[in-house]
Design an enzyme around this catalytic site. Sequence first.
Site, PDB file in Angstrom:
ATOM      1  N   TYR A   1     -17.563  19.418   0.466  1.00  0.00           N
ATOM      2  CA  TYR A   1     -16.170  19.604   0.031  1.00  0.00           C
ATOM      3  C   TYR A   1     -15.873  18.545  -1.021  1.00  0.00           C
ATOM      4  CZ  TYR A   1     -11.041  19.628   0.203  1.00  0.00           C
ATOM      5  OH  TYR A   1      -9.713  19.675  -0.129  1.00  0.00           O
TER       6      TYR A   1
ATOM      7  N   LYS B   1     -10.524   7.176  -1.189  1.00  0.00           N
ATOM      8  CA  LYS B   1     -10.386   6.645   0.170  1.00  0.00           C
ATOM      9  C   LYS B   1     -10.445   5.111   0.200  1.00  0.00           C
ATOM     10  CE  LYS B   1     -11.756  11.011   2.275  1.00  0.00           C
ATOM     11  NZ  LYS B   1     -10.559  11.585   2.835  1.00  0.00           N
TER      12      LYS B   1
ATOM     13  N   ASP C   1     -20.555  12.481  -5.213  1.00  0.00           N
ATOM     14  CA  ASP C   1     -19.172  12.404  -4.733  1.00  0.00           C
ATOM     15  C   ASP C   1     -19.173  11.442  -3.551  1.00  0.00           C
ATOM     16  OD1 ASP C   1     -16.783  12.664  -3.443  1.00  0.00           O
ATOM     17  OD2 ASP C   1     -16.769  14.857  -3.414  1.00  0.00           O
TER      18      ASP C   1
END
Length: 425
Positions: A144, A267, A239
């Site tokens: 994702y 994050k 990613d």
Amino acid sequence: MSDDTSKALFERAKRVIPGGVNSPVRAFKSVGGDPVFVDRAEGAYLFGANGAKYIDFVGSWGPMILGHAHPAIVAAITSAAARGTSYGAPTELEIRFAEKVIALYPSMEMVRAVSSGTEATMAALRAARGYTGRDLVVKFEGCYHGHADFLLVKAGSGAMTLGIPDSAGVPARVAEGTVTLPYNDVPALEALFASRGKDIAAVILEPVVGNMGVVPPKPGFLEAIVSVCAKHGAVSIFDEVMTGCRVARGGMQERAGLRPDMTCLGKIVGGGMPLAAYGGKRAIMEKVAPLGPVYQAGTLSGNPIAVSAALALLERLDGAVYEKLEALGARLQAGFERSLAAAKVTGCVQRVGSMVTLFFTEGPVTDFASASKADTKRFAAWHRGLLQRGVYWPPSQFEAAFLSAAHTEADVDAAIAASEAALRD
Ligand code: HOZ
């Protein structure tokens, strides 16, 4: 624990917010029951609006590596806010942030701050396309990379949890620009490049998947991505929104000793604020406006409060933090494995550092197909059992749980005891 408060808040929320939540997996749809509405958080704990205290293994889905409301980060945010919340003009703070990121991630020769992981992956792929002059993007089933149209193809995280890996609303011609492959499958990658190599702009992946539960790369997989891309003139993009500063200070690329062409961060790197970043080789990043023709912009990009929080967090990530996280992670994994064996329940615990998933399948889980074999009903029952015992675990089989340096051995042992009991419910 009585949950009338959560129920009442959820009912009220559902009247005005789709599904009652501002991001789908928060809705507890796959595990049942009402989501916990949070009043506040401190250290390793969440305090619900229902008055209950939970040991938190979600950690805001990753950023809270030092625990919630860390005093130094709160102080940095407070003092930055007093100087103005947003300028829409450059600051010295942003230079310090970029310098810090580049120091931690030497593969990133230049870096651009954005506001979310979705923005980071979207912008990185646009830069890769602008740089190569090619259109095709390769991603892996179950990974994702945020909710950009062309990345919601065989996507993990909430999309997988809710059974909508291919989102409605994405035009077919857009989805056609993304080719998906099974994770960990080097022959499939090589075969695709052999047939369509000249069209491929970039390969993007989570170097440890967190978004179908924790799935580590097999030996040689990450190396193959970097080398196949280099051979064919495509851009390799790690990613590391989830793994960045999580599996090591320098992310999975540090652990693997690799230098991808581009990296996406968010994050932890954002200090728990709406801040993310993308960057990579200078030649690629020089294509980004105003230097080059690839456009990308944002009023809140590099926001002074967010950058201040990030700097305060990043300077506290020393070796001791990662040693503690590894020790706690190993303790949790061993305890969960014991609890599965004692209850004679089929399952496997997959972990990289402080990212953990208990899959209710024999395992090992190596890709989307093997993750999909997990017994999600069993997971839902286990999740409910944990929650009743004050353990807040990600409400999806296909998400990673996270430890923080604020957790103690006693917190981990409490989670293990809750798991033992939940498996017997
Ligand atoms: N995409 C996040 C998990 N992989 C979920 C974010 C949220 O729902 O807050």
